[in-house]
Design an enzyme around this catalytic site. Structure first.
Site, PDB file in Angstrom:
ATOM      1  CB  SER A 146      -0.946   0.030   1.205  1.00  0.00           C
ATOM      2  OG  SER A 146      -0.257   0.370   2.378  1.00  0.00           O
ATOM      3  CE  LYS A 184      -1.892   2.104   5.033  1.00  0.00           C
ATOM      4  NZ  LYS A 184      -1.029   0.964   5.367  1.00  0.00           N
TER       5      LYS A 184
END
Length: 226
Positions: A146, A184
Site C-alpha cells: 500500500s 502510513k
C-alpha cells in the site's frame, strides 16, 4: 553562518578529499574534532547537508562530497591531521564506502496494507551509519504494497526514528488500539486521524485520536536485491 565545529568538520573533510580522494571515516572525524561520540559527527554532517555545504553520495554507506566551502572565519583551532595513507596517488579517485555500521533492533514485520501485529520478537539489523540521523532508531520489515507509490516495497526494511509526535504528511508507524501497527502517511482530518496509503487500490483509514499512538517516523529504507 557555520558554527566553529561545523567549520572545522567541513575543512577536515575537504582536506582529506583533496589529499586522498576518500572521505574520512566517522571515527576519524570524531577523533579529529575531539568529540565524545559518533552521534555528534552525525549531527554536524546533517547540519552541513541541510545548509547545502556537503552531500552524501547515493548508494554509498559513508561517502561525502563537498559542494562549497564556507567563508573564512576568525582563526579556529586547527584540526589535528591524521596520518596519511601510504602511497596516496596524485589522481583523485571517487570516494569509497567505509564499514561504519550501527546495529539497531529489528522488530518483526509491519503492514503497508491492512494492519497486522508488529513487534513479533526482536533481532538486530546492521545499518550504514550514514542512513541514520540523531535519536533512537529501530527497523521493521515491510509487508504489503500500500506504500509502493512512496517507493516503499514489500520486503523492504523501514528504518524508524522513535517519536510520539508527527506532522501532517509524514510517514509514521501508527499503533492502532494498542494491538496492530501500520506504516502510513499521517494526517489530521477535523477531529479524526487519517492514515493514508500511497496506492490508489487502498482506502484511507480513519480513527479517533485515542485509537492511534505514534511510535516513530520513517527515517530511511534498506532493500535487498536477490
Amino acid at each position: 553562518m557555520l558554527t566553529r565545529k561545523q567549520h572545522e568538520l567541513i575543512c577536515f573533510i575537504n582536506d582529506r578529499l583533496e589529499e586522498t580522494g576518500v572521505s574520512p571515516s566517522f571515527e576519524e572525524m570524531k577523533e579529529a574534532l575531539d568529540l565524545k561520540s559518533k552521534s555528534g559527527v552525525h549531527r554536524l554532517i546533517s547540519a552541513l547537508e541541510e545548509r547545502q555545504f556537503i552531500r552524501r553520495l547515493p548508494n554509498r554507506a559513508r561517502a561525502l562530497e563537498v559542494l562549497r566551502m564556507p567563508e573564512r572565519i576568525a582563526p579556529a583551532k586547527k584540526v589535528a591531521s591524521l596520518p596519511e595513507p601510504a602511497a596516496a596517488s596524485n589522481v583523485r579517485t571517487m570516494p569509497q564506502p567505509a564499514n561504519d555500521v550501527i546495529e539497531i533492533p529489528l522488530h518483526g514485520r509491519i503492514a503497508a496494507g491492512v494492519p497486522i501485529e508488529a513487534f513479533e520478537g526482536q533481532s538486530m539489523l546492521a545499518v550504514p551509519a550514514a542512513l541514520l540521523g540523531g535519536g533512537e532508531h529501530y527497523a521493521l520489515e515491510v509487508a504489503g504494497d500500500s506504500m509502493v507509490d512512496a517507493g516503499i516495497l514489500d520486503g523492504d526494511y523501514a528504518l524508524i526514528r522513535r517519536t510520539e509526535t508527527a506532522r501532517d504528511g509524514e510517514i509514521v508507524v501508527a499503533l492502532i488500539e494498542e494491538a496492530e501497527a501500520t506504516l502510513k502517511y499521517f494526517r489530521r482530518e477535523g477531529a479524526m486521524v487519517r492514515l493514508d496509503p500511497a496506492n490508489r487500490s487502498y482506502d484511507p483509514q480513519r480513527y479517533a485520536p485515542a485509537q492511534v499512538r505514534i511510535q516513530g517516523k520513517l527515517a530511511g529504507l534498506l532493500r535487498r536485491y536477490d
